[in-house]
Design a protein around this motif. Structure first.
Motif, PDB file in Angstrom:
ATOM      1  N   LYS A   1       1.156   4.062  -3.037  1.00 41.10           N
ATOM      2  CA  LYS A   1       0.893   5.485  -2.794  1.00 41.10           C
ATOM      3  C   LYS A   1       2.082   6.323  -3.226  1.00 41.10           C
ATOM      4  O   LYS A   1       1.907   7.383  -3.851  1.00 41.10           O
TER       5      LYS A   1
ATOM      6  N   GLU B   1      -3.759   5.503  -5.682  1.00 39.15           N
ATOM      7  CA  GLU B   1      -4.598   5.441  -4.496  1.00 39.15           C
ATOM      8  C   GLU B   1      -4.988   3.993  -4.229  1.00 39.15           C
ATOM      9  O   GLU B   1      -5.233   3.208  -5.158  1.00 39.15           O
ATOM     10  N   ASN B   2      -5.060   3.627  -2.976  1.00 44.99           N
ATOM     11  CA  ASN B   2      -5.453   2.275  -2.612  1.00 44.99           C
ATOM     12  C   ASN B   2      -5.966   2.290  -1.185  1.00 44.99           C
ATOM     13  O   ASN B   2      -5.861   3.309  -0.479  1.00 44.99           O
TER      14      ASN B   2
ATOM     15  N   VAL C   1      -1.977   7.112   3.080  1.00 48.45           N
ATOM     16  CA  VAL C   1      -2.533   5.800   2.743  1.00 48.45           C
ATOM     17  C   VAL C   1      -3.883   5.636   3.423  1.00 48.45           C
ATOM     18  O   VAL C   1      -4.002   5.720   4.651  1.00 48.45           O
TER      19      VAL C   1
ATOM     20  N   SER D   1       0.821  -1.212   0.000  1.00 49.98           N
ATOM     21  CA  SER D   1       0.000   0.000   0.000  1.00 49.98           C
ATOM     22  C   SER D   1       0.853   1.259   0.000  1.00 49.98           C
ATOM     23  O   SER D   1       0.590   2.220  -0.741  1.00 49.98           O
TER      24      SER D   1
END
Length: 308
Positions: A47, A52-53, A76, A43
């Protein structure tokens, strides 16, 4: 949208020492605390690369609150399930003449909490990418990755699995989009010694025959190999640089692969670009004190492959 799952995330307490004298007071020459866990690393690197996640999984206690605040500070997004008891583990990483790790157990995850996670995953939509990475806590069924893929098999997700042995092999019938064993883990699966890239290709092909769509094999200083679902095969030597940090390089490779694939939007050069981005992102993290930045990855990409 990209989602990562970390069943047992952590705070990594990194301590630098000239040497460790057992039985005596030791004093550090440097220290830092970082968010930890394979899915968390994926993640954070995604980023850094501009994607985006959302990080999913479980947190508990005051250490869980610290983890969430640190991820928020890094930009994040997370949606963890908060457990009623225990605390998010602290992993101690001692960097002296040799590197030593002391990993905590983490909180117990109940069947009810696990069901809450399953329900979150049920909301994912076709085309989403889901990353399942790392080990499974002892309090959970060791079939958890397989159970998730079975429940989601009709959703047309792209599921990436970075796990070892049975955790990995058991998901193959559900056709994961990508799996990433290293060469030692690949050898363990088949009970053989992997000596070179030809061996990697031979046994990675067997994993494809069992259901994996794309097989990315990291080989540390010997580079990497990708067997893609379109029948193409890619090999690369490891980029040149000074290794400063072994933590998170494999997770960074996963993030780089996903980023490279998405940049080309699944086009003709998608797998080549995904492979090259994966190789450079993994190496960039190894050459950095922390996880790779976009600038570090782009610089290494130009140096290694002659392009951005």
């Amino acid at each position: 949208m990209i989602y990562t799952v970390s069943f047992n995330p952590s705070l990594d307490y990194v301590q630098d020492l000239d040497c460790v004298n057992l039985g005596y007071v030791n004093r550090t020459s440097g220290e830092k605390i970082l968010p930890g866990g394979k899915g968390i690393n994926v993640s954070m690197v995604l980023k850094n690369l501009g994607f985006e996640n959302q990080a999913l999984g479980f947190t508990a206690g005051f250490t869980g609150e610290v983890l969430k605040s640190m991820l928020k500070a890094k930009g994040v997004e997370s949606d963890f399930i908060e457990l009623d008891a225990g605390m998010t583990r602290i992993n101690v990483k001692i960097r002296a003449k040799e590197e030593t790790e002391i990993n905590g157990q983490g909180p117990k995850i109940s069947a009810d909490a696990l069901e809450q996670l399953y329900q979150k995953l049920e909301t994912l939509q076709g085309g989403d990418i889901l990353v399942l990475a790392g080990s499974i806590p002892e309090s959970m069924p060791q079939s958890a990755y397989m159970d998730i893929m079975k429940r989601l098999q009709d959703k047309k997700l792209k599921i990436v699995v970075d796990a070892t042995r049975d955790l990995l092999v058991n998901v193959l019938p559900y056709k994961p989009f990508m799996i990433k064993p290293n060469n030692f883990e690949l050898g363990e699966i088949f009970g053989v010694e992997i000596k070179d890239k030809d061996d990697v290709c031979k046994y990675a092909k067997k994993l494809q025959e069992q259901g994996a769509r794309n097989v990315l094999v990291s080989m540390a200083g010997d580079g990497a190999v990708l067997l893609a679902e379109d029948g193409s095969e890619y090999r690369a030597e490891a980029p040149k640089g000074t290794v400063k940090n072994s933590v998170g390089a494999g997770d960074s490779m996963v993030a780089g692969f996903i980023a490279g694939y998405l940049i080309t939007d699944g086009g003709a050069d998608a797998y080549r670009n995904a492979f090259e981005m994966g190789v450079c992102t993994g190496s960039a993290s190894a050459f950095s004190e922390e996880l790779a930045t976009k600038e570090e990855v782009e610089g290494l990409y130009v140096k290694t492959f002659g392009k951005k």
